[in-house]
Structures are given as C-alpha cells and as structure tokens.
Motif scaffolding. Structure first.
Motif, short mmCIF file in Angstrom:
data_model
loop_
_atom_site.label_atom_id
_atom_site.label_comp_id
_atom_site.label_asym_id
_atom_site.label_seq_id
_atom_site.Cartn_x
_atom_site.Cartn_y
_atom_site.Cartn_z
N LEU A 1 7.82 27.43 -9.85
CA LEU A 1 8.06 27.02 -11.24
C LEU A 1 9.31 27.67 -11.82
CD1 LEU A 1 4.45 26.95 -12.77
CD2 LEU A 1 5.95 25.02 -12.27
N GLY B 1 1.27 31.58 -1.78
CA GLY B 1 2.22 31.30 -2.85
C GLY B 1 3.22 32.43 -2.98
N ALA C 1 0.25 20.70 -7.89
CA ALA C 1 -0.83 19.81 -8.31
C ALA C 1 -1.84 19.63 -7.16
CB ALA C 1 -0.25 18.46 -8.74
N PHE D 1 2.63 18.90 -16.57
CA PHE D 1 3.95 19.49 -16.72
C PHE D 1 4.94 18.42 -17.17
CE2 PHE D 1 1.80 22.53 -14.07
CZ PHE D 1 2.30 23.74 -14.49
N ASP E 1 -2.28 16.34 -13.12
CA ASP E 1 -3.24 16.37 -12.01
C ASP E 1 -4.67 16.47 -12.54
OD1 ASP E 1 -4.15 19.19 -12.27
OD2 ASP E 1 -2.10 19.69 -11.65
N GLY F 1 5.15 32.38 -5.87
CA GLY F 1 5.33 32.48 -7.31
C GLY F 1 6.74 32.14 -7.75
P1 ADP Z 1 3.16 29.45 -6.44
O1 ADP Z 1 2.83 27.98 -6.31
O2 ADP Z 1 3.84 30.00 -5.23
O3 ADP Z 1 2.00 30.28 -6.90
P2 ADP Z 1 4.59 28.63 -8.82
O4 ADP Z 1 5.66 29.30 -9.63
O5 ADP Z 1 4.88 27.24 -8.40
O6 ADP Z 1 4.29 29.58 -7.61
O7 ADP Z 1 3.24 28.62 -9.68
C1 ADP Z 1 2.79 29.81 -10.30
C2 ADP Z 1 1.32 29.70 -10.68
O8 ADP Z 1 1.15 28.70 -11.70
C3 ADP Z 1 0.38 29.24 -9.59
O9 ADP Z 1 0.03 30.32 -8.74
C4 ADP Z 1 -0.81 28.73 -10.40
O10 ADP Z 1 -1.60 29.80 -10.87
C5 ADP Z 1 -0.14 28.14 -11.62
N1 ADP Z 1 -0.02 26.67 -11.51
C6 ADP Z 1 1.13 25.99 -11.22
N2 ADP Z 1 0.88 24.66 -11.19
C7 ADP Z 1 -0.43 24.50 -11.49
C8 ADP Z 1 -1.30 23.35 -11.62
N3 ADP Z 1 -0.85 22.10 -11.44
N4 ADP Z 1 -2.61 23.57 -11.95
C9 ADP Z 1 -3.07 24.83 -12.13
N5 ADP Z 1 -2.31 25.94 -12.02
C10 ADP Z 1 -1.01 25.78 -11.70
#
Ligand code: ADP
Length: 235
Positions: A199, A194, A140, A227, A168, A196
C-alpha cells in the motif's frame, strides 16, 4: 568543527529505519542458525532432522530478506516515468492476467462496473497503474482467503476526477488501522506472507501524478474493504 545542515526527508528516514529493522531481524536469525551449525559439538551432533530444520529456517529467513528487497526496488525503480493517458481497464486486465495463475486467485471472481462501456482514460505513469492494481487485488484476495468477489468500478466524481474503486468481500480493515495500513512495513499478515510495502508503494506511485489512494470507510452493515484510486482524467 563546522557543521552543515543536512536535510533529511522524513519519509526516507522512516523507510531506512524500517529497512534496517526488517532486514536486521532475519539477518540476526540467520547468523544464529549458522553459528549453531558451525559450532556443533562432534560429541553431541545434531540429528539429520534437526539439521534439516535449521537449514529450512535459514532458507525462509533468507527468502524474507529477498522479498523485502524485491519490494523495495519498486520504490527506486528509475524515477522518471512518462505520465501518459492510460486506459485503466486495460491496466486492470493485465494485472488480472498476471494474478490469475496464482493459487490464491483460483476462487476469486472479478466484476467490473461498468462492464460494457469504455472507462475514462486517466493520467498515470505508464506501466505503474497495473502495479497498483496488482497490489490492491492481491490484498483483496488475501483478505477473502482466496474466494469471493472483487468488484472494480470506474466513476467520475463531482470534481471531474476519475475514481477507480476496488472492493472485496473480506472482513474489511478495522477502524483503528485505517491510517496505519499505509505505513511502510505495516502488515497484519503472517511472517513470510507480507512485507507491508504494497500500500505504501502504491500510494507513492499514485501520488507522483497527483492522484490519491484512500481506504473508503465501509458503510455500517456492509462487509469488505474498499480502496479508492483517484486520478486526473486525460487532458
Ligand atoms: P502486506 O500486504 O504485505 O501486508 P500492504 O501494505 O499491501 O502490505 O497492506 C498492509 C496491511 O493492510 C495488510 O497487512 C492488511 O492488514 C491491510 N489490508 C490491505 N488490504 C486489505 C483488504 N483488502 N482487506 C483487509 N485488510 C487489508
């Protein structure tokens, strides 16, 4: 020759392929840079600046591998974790405490709803709920470029499950990426920022205790990403 059927978990296979790829790329780059230094022609030596630049690249590629491995270890942290009654507000508070000192949190304002009533306790692997909040809050904050408000709310849905929502004020997740963002190694962040894994690890944690982690579609005309973490109330 006799063959036996070897069962492979599809998710593990996908993860292994992802790891090989994600770590293979920086490794190949490091090898290339090291060879460049190793085979330097003494008649045409690199300048100090060039050498520093190459070493800097070796360092950042190494850091990338380091980060990937650290995140992966979260997947394989000793699997047995006691599922217990957890106060989600306390888990959120310790996540915030961890993050507050970070620069990307300096301009972030936290709001909790309800703010002045206790939140329902949930069944969660002890200690892991905090990690899920850390991942969601980091995302966020990143999405908002480090300034804006994050709202975390606790409600009980019609089925009697506890829904913890993290919302957010960033640009939100484009509709066509709504499913992809949960894939291991899917990231839209700059290289080095990141992995990835946030999540997908968070979802795996939540699912171990029968919960779910979903992106909630943002209503038309509204901004931001939302989320929802759905968990069983303490029994
Ligand atoms: P990382 O943060 O390392 O990229 P995540 O699995 O946490 O890996 O997130 C994957 C992708 O999801 C992020 O790169 C982003 O594109 C998208 N994402 C996650 N949370 C958000 C958010 N709060 N707002 C917008 N995009 C998000």
């Amino acid at each position: 020759a006799r063959h036996v059927e070897v069962a492979t978990d599809a998710a593990v296979g996908q993860l292994a392929a992802g790891v090989a790829h994600e770590i293979g790329n920086p490794l190949a780059a490091i090898l290339g840079y090291v060879d460049l230094l190793r085979t330097e022609d003494p008649r045409a030596p690199l300048s100090d600046d060039e050498r520093r630049d190459v070493l800097g690249r070796v360092r950042s590629e190494t850091q990338r591998i380091h980060r990937i491995i650290r995140d992966l270890l979260e997947y394989s942290r000793p699997g047995r974790e006691e599922v217990a009654a957890v106060d989600p507000h306390a888990a959120l508070d310790s996540a915030v405490k961890l993050l507050e000192p970070q620069a990307r949190f300096r301009g972030v304002e936290m709001r909790t709803i309800p703010a002045d009533a206790p939140w329902p306790q949930v069944e969660a692997p002890r200690g892991r709920l905090e990690q899920v909040f850390v991942n969601l809050l980091l995302n966020a904050a990143d999405a908002m470029g480090g300034s804006g408000r994050i709202t975390v709310s606790a409600t009980t849905n019609d089925a009697g499950r506890v829904v913890l929502e993290v919302a957010d004020e960033g640009p939100g997740v484009p509709r066509h990426l709504a499913r992809k963002i949960f894939d291991p190694f899917f990231t839209t962040k700059e290289p080095g920022h990141g992995t990835g894994l946030g999540l997908s690890i968070s979802r795996a944690i939540v699912e171990t205790c029968g919960g779910t982690l979903e992106l909630v579609p943002t209503p038309a005309g509204e901004r931001g990403a939302r989320f929802a973490l759905t968990l069983s109330p303490r029994s």
